[in-house]
Design a protein around this motif. Structure first.
Motif, PDB file in Angstrom:
ATOM      1  N   ALA A   1     -16.433 -18.908   4.777  1.00 44.99           N
ATOM      2  CA  ALA A   1     -17.175 -20.133   4.470  1.00 44.99           C
ATOM      3  C   ALA A   1     -16.228 -21.243   4.022  1.00 44.99           C
ATOM      4  N   VAL A   2     -15.254 -20.893   3.192  1.00 43.07           N
ATOM      5  CA  VAL A   2     -14.260 -21.879   2.748  1.00 43.07           C
ATOM      6  C   VAL A   2     -13.434 -22.364   3.935  1.00 43.07           C
ATOM      7  N   ALA A   3     -13.002 -21.440   4.780  1.00 44.96           N
ATOM      8  CA  ALA A   3     -12.215 -21.808   5.959  1.00 44.96           C
ATOM      9  C   ALA A   3     -13.014 -22.717   6.891  1.00 44.96           C
ATOM     10  N   GLU A   4     -14.286 -22.408   7.064  1.00 46.30           N
ATOM     11  CA  GLU A   4     -15.129 -23.246   7.926  1.00 46.30           C
ATOM     12  C   GLU A   4     -15.252 -24.654   7.343  1.00 46.30           C
ATOM     13  N   ALA A   5     -15.464 -24.735   6.035  1.00 49.20           N
ATOM     14  CA  ALA A   5     -15.587 -26.047   5.388  1.00 49.20           C
ATOM     15  C   ALA A   5     -14.290 -26.846   5.517  1.00 49.20           C
ATOM     16  N   MET A   6     -13.158 -26.201   5.358  1.00 56.63           N
ATOM     17  CA  MET A   6     -11.876 -26.893   5.492  1.00 56.63           C
ATOM     18  C   MET A   6     -11.618 -27.289   6.953  1.00 56.63           C
ATOM     19  N   GLY A   7     -11.872 -26.390   7.852  1.00 54.57           N
ATOM     20  CA  GLY A   7     -11.631 -26.650   9.270  1.00 54.57           C
ATOM     21  C   GLY A   7     -12.499 -27.741   9.843  1.00 54.57           C
ATOM     22  N   ASP A   8     -13.663 -27.910   9.270  1.00 56.48           N
ATOM     23  CA  ASP A   8     -14.597 -28.927   9.749  1.00 56.48           C
ATOM     24  C   ASP A   8     -14.025 -30.341   9.616  1.00 56.48           C
ATOM     25  N   LYS A   9     -13.113 -30.528   8.699  1.00 55.64           N
ATOM     26  CA  LYS A   9     -12.549 -31.861   8.464  1.00 55.64           C
ATOM     27  C   LYS A   9     -11.410 -32.195   9.421  1.00 55.64           C
ATOM     28  N   LEU A  10     -10.935 -31.228  10.170  1.00 51.22           N
ATOM     29  CA  LEU A  10      -9.815 -31.442  11.085  1.00 51.22           C
ATOM     30  C   LEU A  10     -10.278 -32.186  12.338  1.00 51.22           C
ATOM     31  N   PRO A  11      -9.434 -33.071  12.852  1.00 49.85           N
ATOM     32  CA  PRO A  11      -9.843 -33.878  14.014  1.00 49.85           C
ATOM     33  C   PRO A  11     -10.093 -33.060  15.277  1.00 49.85           C
ATOM     34  N   PHE A  12      -9.517 -31.890  15.373  1.00 48.03           N
ATOM     35  CA  PHE A  12      -9.703 -31.063  16.566  1.00 48.03           C
ATOM     36  C   PHE A  12     -10.754 -29.966  16.372  1.00 48.03           C
ATOM     37  N   ALA A  13     -11.522 -30.043  15.286  1.00 46.30           N
ATOM     38  CA  ALA A  13     -12.571 -29.046  15.031  1.00 46.30           C
ATOM     39  C   ALA A  13     -13.605 -29.096  16.153  1.00 46.30           C
ATOM     40  N   PRO A  14     -14.013 -27.943  16.645  1.00 46.55           N
ATOM     41  CA  PRO A  14     -15.016 -27.945  17.723  1.00 46.55           C
ATOM     42  C   PRO A  14     -16.382 -28.372  17.191  1.00 46.55           C
ATOM     43  N   ASP A  15     -17.190 -28.901  18.082  1.00 43.56           N
ATOM     44  CA  ASP A  15     -18.552 -29.282  17.713  1.00 43.56           C
ATOM     45  C   ASP A  15     -19.368 -28.040  17.411  1.00 43.56           C
ATOM     46  N   ARG A  16     -20.336 -28.177  16.525  1.00 42.75           N
ATOM     47  CA  ARG A  16     -21.170 -27.043  16.149  1.00 42.75           C
ATOM     48  C   ARG A  16     -22.083 -26.582  17.285  1.00 42.75           C
ATOM     49  N   ILE A  17     -22.225 -27.406  18.306  1.00 38.36           N
ATOM     50  CA  ILE A  17     -23.157 -27.070  19.387  1.00 38.36           C
ATOM     51  C   ILE A  17     -22.474 -26.413  20.583  1.00 38.36           C
ATOM     52  N   VAL A  18     -21.198 -26.056  20.449  1.00 35.89           N
ATOM     53  CA  VAL A  18     -20.564 -25.270  21.513  1.00 35.89           C
ATOM     54  C   VAL A  18     -21.122 -23.850  21.431  1.00 35.89           C
ATOM     55  N   ILE A  19     -21.039 -23.118  22.507  1.00 35.38           N
ATOM     56  CA  ILE A  19     -21.650 -21.784  22.580  1.00 35.38           C
ATOM     57  C   ILE A  19     -21.216 -20.859  21.429  1.00 35.38           C
ATOM     58  N   PRO A  20     -19.918 -20.735  21.122  1.00 37.97           N
ATOM     59  CA  PRO A  20     -19.558 -19.858  19.999  1.00 37.97           C
ATOM     60  C   PRO A  20     -20.146 -20.331  18.666  1.00 37.97           C
ATOM     61  N   GLY A  21     -20.231 -21.633  18.475  1.00 38.31           N
ATOM     62  CA  GLY A  21     -20.817 -22.168  17.242  1.00 38.31           C
ATOM     63  C   GLY A  21     -22.294 -21.865  17.129  1.00 38.31           C
ATOM     64  N   ILE A  22     -23.000 -22.012  18.227  1.00 37.28           N
ATOM     65  CA  ILE A  22     -24.437 -21.690  18.233  1.00 37.28           C
ATOM     66  C   ILE A  22     -24.633 -20.193  18.020  1.00 37.28           C
ATOM     67  N   ALA A  23     -23.813 -19.385  18.678  1.00 40.35           N
ATOM     68  CA  ALA A  23     -23.929 -17.929  18.519  1.00 40.35           C
ATOM     69  C   ALA A  23     -23.697 -17.519  17.062  1.00 40.35           C
ATOM     70  N   ALA A  24     -22.701 -18.111  16.437  1.00 41.18           N
ATOM     71  CA  ALA A  24     -22.431 -17.795  15.024  1.00 41.18           C
ATOM     72  C   ALA A  24     -23.616 -18.189  14.154  1.00 41.18           C
ATOM     73  N   ARG A  25     -24.214 -19.324  14.416  1.00 34.60           N
ATOM     74  CA  ARG A  25     -25.352 -19.793  13.627  1.00 34.60           C
ATOM     75  C   ARG A  25     -26.586 -18.916  13.834  1.00 34.60           C
ATOM     76  N   ILE A  26     -26.751 -18.400  15.025  1.00 39.74           N
ATOM     77  CA  ILE A  26     -27.862 -17.475  15.282  1.00 39.74           C
ATOM     78  C   ILE A  26     -27.688 -16.211  14.436  1.00 39.74           C
ATOM     79  N   VAL A  27     -26.498 -15.641  14.484  1.00 38.22           N
ATOM     80  CA  VAL A  27     -26.238 -14.390  13.765  1.00 38.22           C
ATOM     81  C   VAL A  27     -26.315 -14.588  12.254  1.00 38.22           C
ATOM     82  N   THR A  28     -25.596 -15.584  11.743  1.00 33.12           N
ATOM     83  CA  THR A  28     -25.559 -15.752  10.292  1.00 33.12           C
ATOM     84  C   THR A  28     -26.879 -16.294   9.750  1.00 33.12           C
ATOM     85  N   GLY A  29     -27.545 -17.135  10.524  1.00 38.47           N
ATOM     86  CA  GLY A  29     -28.864 -17.610  10.108  1.00 38.47           C
ATOM     87  C   GLY A  29     -29.857 -16.459  10.025  1.00 38.47           C
ATOM     88  N   ALA A  30     -29.797 -15.575  11.013  1.00 39.17           N
ATOM     89  CA  ALA A  30     -30.688 -14.410  11.014  1.00 39.17           C
ATOM     90  C   ALA A  30     -30.391 -13.485   9.834  1.00 39.17           C
TER      91      ALA A  30
END
Length: 152
Positions: free
Chosen positions: A53-82
């Motif tokens: 969670a800390v790494a995700e929060a830090m990485g989110d501020k980087l200019p090359f951070a992927p969008d949350r709506i890319v397939i791996p990001g959506i998949a992660a949100r499905i799993v962790t949200g569930a």
């Protein structure tokens, strides 16, 4: 069940924070778990999820951070949200809660992505990310802290 849906919405913003907060609550004995969900309370799992969670929060501020709506990001949100949604639900409602939380996470991913893009144009990536982090952490803490009484 409403807390499960709401934690799914939060997972749409940050995939790891809601499940990390739920895991920490289980590890501290604030949420009682048995069976497969008890794994969330294992010290190694709780520590690992918190680190992610800390790494995700830090990485989110980087200019090359992927969008949350890319397939791996959506998949992660499905799993962790569930997982987070199931952890907050009464035992007999966990399957339904997991599905609803996962669906909420997907919907919130797209909605909050659009909001974040707009905000970044005006305030920049780092500032909007910090505000989003604060909202995610506060909402996760609030939802998890109130879940104990709801699960009886």
């Amino acid at each position: 069940m409403i807390r499960s849906i709401l934690i799914g919405l939060v997972a749409g913003m940050r995939s790891m924070a809601p499940v990390a907060v739920a895991s920490t609550a289980v590890a501290r004995g604030e949420l009682e778990e048995s069976g497969p969900m008890a794994l969330l309370g294992h010290p190694a799992v709780s520590t690992g999820l918190s680190a992610l969670a800390v790494a995700e929060a830090m990485g989110d501020k980087l200019p090359f951070a992927p969008d949350r709506i890319v397939i791996p990001g959506i998949a992660a949100r499905i799993v962790t949200g569930a997982l987070a949604g199931a952890a907050l639900a009464p035992r007999e409602q966990r399957k339904v809660a997991a599905v609803l939380a996962a669906g909420a996470a997907v919907a919130a991913s797209y909605w909050t992505f659009r909001l974040r893009v707009r905000a970044m144009r005006r305030y920049g990536q780092a500032r909007t990310g910090v505000v989003e982090d604060a909202l995610v952490l506060a909402a996760s803490q609030y939802l998890v802290s109130g879940a104990k009484g709801d699960r009886r």
